[in-house]
Design a protein around this motif. Structure first.
Motif, PDB file in Angstrom:
ATOM      1  N   ILE B  74      -1.850  -7.995  -1.050  1.00  0.00           N
ATOM      2  CA  ILE B  74      -2.481  -7.448   0.150  1.00  0.00           C
ATOM      3  C   ILE B  74      -3.197  -6.173  -0.256  1.00  0.00           C
ATOM      4  O   ILE B  74      -2.564  -5.220  -0.718  1.00  0.00           O
ATOM      5  CB  ILE B  74      -1.438  -7.130   1.252  1.00  0.00           C
ATOM      6  CG1 ILE B  74      -0.629  -8.376   1.599  1.00  0.00           C
ATOM      7  CG2 ILE B  74      -2.105  -6.536   2.476  1.00  0.00           C
ATOM      8  CD1 ILE B  74       0.600  -8.082   2.444  1.00  0.00           C
ATOM      9  N   ASN B  76      -4.691  -3.092   1.034  1.00  0.00           N
ATOM     10  CA  ASN B  76      -4.676  -2.350   2.294  1.00  0.00           C
ATOM     11  C   ASN B  76      -5.946  -1.516   2.441  1.00  0.00           C
ATOM     12  O   ASN B  76      -6.361  -0.828   1.493  1.00  0.00           O
ATOM     13  CB  ASN B  76      -3.455  -1.441   2.345  1.00  0.00           C
ATOM     14  CG  ASN B  76      -2.171  -2.225   2.485  1.00  0.00           C
ATOM     15  OD1 ASN B  76      -1.767  -2.576   3.579  1.00  0.00           O
ATOM     16  ND2 ASN B  76      -1.541  -2.526   1.358  1.00  0.00           N
ATOM     17  N   VAL B  85      -1.681  -9.486   7.772  1.00  0.00           N
ATOM     18  CA  VAL B  85      -0.553  -9.411   6.838  1.00  0.00           C
ATOM     19  C   VAL B  85       0.449 -10.536   7.104  1.00  0.00           C
ATOM     20  O   VAL B  85       0.827 -11.276   6.196  1.00  0.00           O
ATOM     21  CB  VAL B  85       0.137  -8.034   6.944  1.00  0.00           C
ATOM     22  CG1 VAL B  85       1.395  -7.985   6.083  1.00  0.00           C
ATOM     23  CG2 VAL B  85      -0.818  -6.923   6.561  1.00  0.00           C
ATOM     24  N   SER B 114       1.615  -5.001  -2.223  1.00  0.00           N
ATOM     25  CA  SER B 114       0.848  -4.332  -1.177  1.00  0.00           C
ATOM     26  C   SER B 114       0.157  -3.136  -1.817  1.00  0.00           C
ATOM     27  O   SER B 114       0.749  -2.062  -1.965  1.00  0.00           O
ATOM     28  CB  SER B 114       1.787  -3.899  -0.045  1.00  0.00           C
ATOM     29  OG  SER B 114       1.058  -3.261   0.975  1.00  0.00           O
ATOM     30  N   THR B 124      -0.267  -1.252  10.789  1.00  0.00           N
ATOM     31  CA  THR B 124      -0.185  -2.315   9.781  1.00  0.00           C
ATOM     32  C   THR B 124       0.972  -2.060   8.820  1.00  0.00           C
ATOM     33  O   THR B 124       1.683  -2.991   8.416  1.00  0.00           O
ATOM     34  CB  THR B 124      -1.509  -2.402   9.008  1.00  0.00           C
ATOM     35  OG1 THR B 124      -2.582  -2.512   9.939  1.00  0.00           O
ATOM     36  CG2 THR B 124      -1.518  -3.579   8.072  1.00  0.00           C
ATOM     37  N   LEU B 128       4.391  -4.629   7.958  1.00  0.00           N
ATOM     38  CA  LEU B 128       4.885  -5.010   6.643  1.00  0.00           C
ATOM     39  C   LEU B 128       6.321  -4.524   6.423  1.00  0.00           C
ATOM     40  O   LEU B 128       7.177  -5.262   5.910  1.00  0.00           O
ATOM     41  CB  LEU B 128       3.963  -4.440   5.565  1.00  0.00           C
ATOM     42  CG  LEU B 128       4.345  -4.782   4.132  1.00  0.00           C
ATOM     43  CD1 LEU B 128       4.275  -6.280   3.894  1.00  0.00           C
ATOM     44  CD2 LEU B 128       3.450  -4.053   3.150  1.00  0.00           C
TER      45      LEU B 128
END
Lengths: 295, 317
Positions: B74, B76, B85, B114, B124, B128
């Motif tokens: 991911i 970010n 996500v 991440s 966000t 997660l």
């Protein structure tokens, strides 16, 4: 490696072995504590006995149960000896308790650093009755390491040697004191009139006079005229001139105040091994006696 | 060698193999590799902090390859949404008509990288972190379990860089370790340059060393590593000291005590020991605690960092 495979290779349960090993370590630790406490207690007994002999306190010389020991060929114990033994027993108990109070695993770790932490962890795991694979691996690991460990490290050879030498010195000093009779003159508060007391008193007076000056008249009393003493003693030391071929010995007569004379006399000695010289000694004595009467 | 349980020796051998394989790609970051491996063994999550270009992403990719874990990444950004996500409900046309189906997001993987988590918005980040904590995500009225093992390795740039949203303390507490990746030594940097600039295809191949099932078994054994009572007390004492330290505004939670003991167990297993030592506790205290404490203003003005304060607390114990 698979999860099933792990179950197939289940290790033996070593918990009891670890507990037995810990029990053995505890016994070894107690033995070491006993050795230290015994030696130190012996030192305490000897030191106390020495102190009793040196101080010479009359109370400590009182014999215990004299009637019992009269019939025996050994001397009976006195109060001082009993006090020394009691001090030693107290020291033994105190040191043994203190030494065994510390966790045994930690003492053993100090002596065997290679099992440090592993042994302690195994102890806690065994106490908690853990039997998972990691705990079993730890038990096996610790048991293996303990095979190479030794309880000799619990004893410090240097420390034990010093203690033994100290005990030997104390025992020699105690014997010396008993034979020679060293007395530092310390007595109990209740006793009076002893030599030690007078010495202490005189020293105390001397110290006091050196610190503060006192009136002389007060110390000596009233001044009076003295015509003559009550006792008149005449002392004379004579000497005969040496040399000039006169070999005869001459001794002065001594007189006391009343004028009574004391004849000079020379002592005779005859060795029993040389009996034949007795006549010679007697002849010399007669001659000496004759010389003195000539004066 | 001691007479140990063969399965334990298998575990330690596997761990050494993983270390060796990762070090084929990652040079000069042995401590970082060990800490990340410890996180994996503890079934925890790690936060890696460093400036860009130090190989964080490569490390996580390599770890996924060596452990045969499914991997997702991911990236970010400030406009990343939570649904990007965890996934979202999609309307699909089927023979039966329109139906809602859940399209799983990148969080559905064993190993989730991440990247630059502090560039995402707090909303966000929370999505997660909730997945990390619960091991599951909820979309619409449905709850979906995440695969096991689930391991998030988040990276962040130092928070004094622009365009970042620092993680809230309550959120960062959910990371088992915060690993600071420092610049490698000069010799290691030369080795990196040589290793990755010789050929056009500079990828260094690595082999799978452990399966997912074996990894789960290793995690179970890690939890079972025995720890002595006094060492457990040492860990708890260090964490409790953070709550009363003069230089800290506030200290770590009981979760930190648990994390410290778990991390110490993992380090012991990595080192091939069957028990935790005091060195394990003291070595793992900084990475476990540094993101869980806040240095107060006065100490910060004097130049103290969380690591300085933690180190002092450990030495005082």
């Amino acid at each position: 490696m698979s999860e099933d495979a792990t179950d197939d290779r289940t290790p033996p349960d070593n918990r009891d072995d670890v507990r037995a090993a810990l029990a053995e370590i505890r016994r070894e630790t107690r033995k070491a504590a006993f050795v230290y406490a015994s030696l130190d207690a012996a030192c305490v007994v000897l030191a106390a006995y020495l102190a009793v002999g040196v101080t010479g306190v009359p109370l400590l010389d009182v014999e215990l149960a004299p009637a019992t020991f009269d019939s025996l060929p050994v001397p009976g114990p006195d109060v001082g000896a009993l006090a020394a033994v009691l001090a030693g027993v107290s020291a033994f108990v105190a040191e043994y308790v203190v030494r065994t109070r510390r966790p045994v695993a930690e003492q053993f770790e100090d002596a065997n650093p290679e099992v440090r932490e592993a042994l302690r962890t195994a102890r806690d795991a065994a106490d908690a009755d853990r039997a998972n694979p990691m705990a079993q691996a730890l038990y096996a690991d610790v048991l293996y390491r303990l095979r190479n460990a030794s309880s000799l490290g619990l004893l410090d050879a240097t420390r034990l040697g010093v203690t033994l030498v100290f005990a030997l010195a104390l025992s020699l000093a105690a014997v010396q004191t008993a034979v020679v009779g060293v007395d530092i003159g310390v007595s109990t508060a209740g006793s009076s009139g002893g030599v030690g007391d007078r010495a202490v008193q005189a020293e105390s007076d001397e110290n006091r006079s050196s610190v503060e000056l006192r009136n002389g008249s007060e110390v000596l009393g009233e001044e009076t005229n003295v015509s003559a003493g009550s006792e008149n003693v005449t002392a004379s030391v004579g000497s005969s001139p040496g040399g000039e071929g006169d070999e005869s010995a001459n001794y002065d007569r001594d007189t006391d105040g009343d004028g009574a004379g004391v004849e000079a006399e020379r002592a005779g000695f005859a060795s029993p091994e040389r009996v034949e010289d007795a006549d010679l000694v007697q002849r010399y004595a007669r001659e000496l006696d004759g010389n003195s009467t000539d004066d | 060698m001691t007479e140990r349980n063969p399965s334990i020796d298998d575990v330690t051998n596997r761990i050494q193999a993983i270390r060796s394989e990762i070090r084929r790609r990652i040079v000069g970051q042995e401590r970082v590799v060990d800490h990340v491996l410890a996180c994996l063994l503890c079934d925890g999550n790690a936060l890696l902090e460093s400036t860009p270009g130090l190989g964080k992403t490569l490390l996580v990719r390599t770890l996924a390859e060596v452990t045969d874990l499914s991997f997702s990444r991911i990236q970010n950004t400030p406009d990343l949404m939570p649904s990007d996500v965890i996934g979202t409900e999609m309307v699909r046309e089927t023979d039966a008509g329109r139906t809602f189906t859940f399209e799983k997001g990148p969080v559905f993987a064993n190993l989730v990288l991440s990247d630059e988590i502090n560039r995402a918005t707090p909303k966000t980040q929370s999505a997660l972190l909730e997945a990390m904590e619960e091991g599951q995500v909820t979309a619409g009225n449905e709850t979906y379990d995440l695969p096991e093992p689930f391991f998030v390795l988040a990276t962040q740039n130092p928070i004094d860089q622009e365009g970042t949203y620092p993680l809230p303390e309550a959120q960062s507490d959910r990371f088992l370790l915060k690993v600071v990746v420092d610049y490698p030594p000069e010799a290691a940097e030369r080795e990196i340059v040589d290793r990755y600039t010789r050929d056009v295809d500079a990828s260094v191949p690595v082999e799978k060393r452990v399966s997912t099932g074996e990894l789960r078994q290793m995690q179970r054994l890690t939890h079972q590593v025995p720890i002595a009572d006094d060492l457990r007390d040492l860990a708890v004492g260090v964490v409790r000291d953070t709550r009363t330290a003069d230089d800290l505004e506030y200290g770590a939670s009981p979760r930190a005590s648990m994390s410290l003991v778990r991390a110490a167990k993992a380090r012991a297993l990595i080192e091939g020991r069957t028990h935790v030592s005091a060195a394990d506790v003291t070595a793992m205290a900084p990475p476990v605690l540094r993101h869980r404490v806040v240095v107060d203003f006065r100490a910060e003005r004097e130049g103290l960092t969380p690591d300085d304060v933690i180190q002092t607390l450990v030495e005082d114990r």
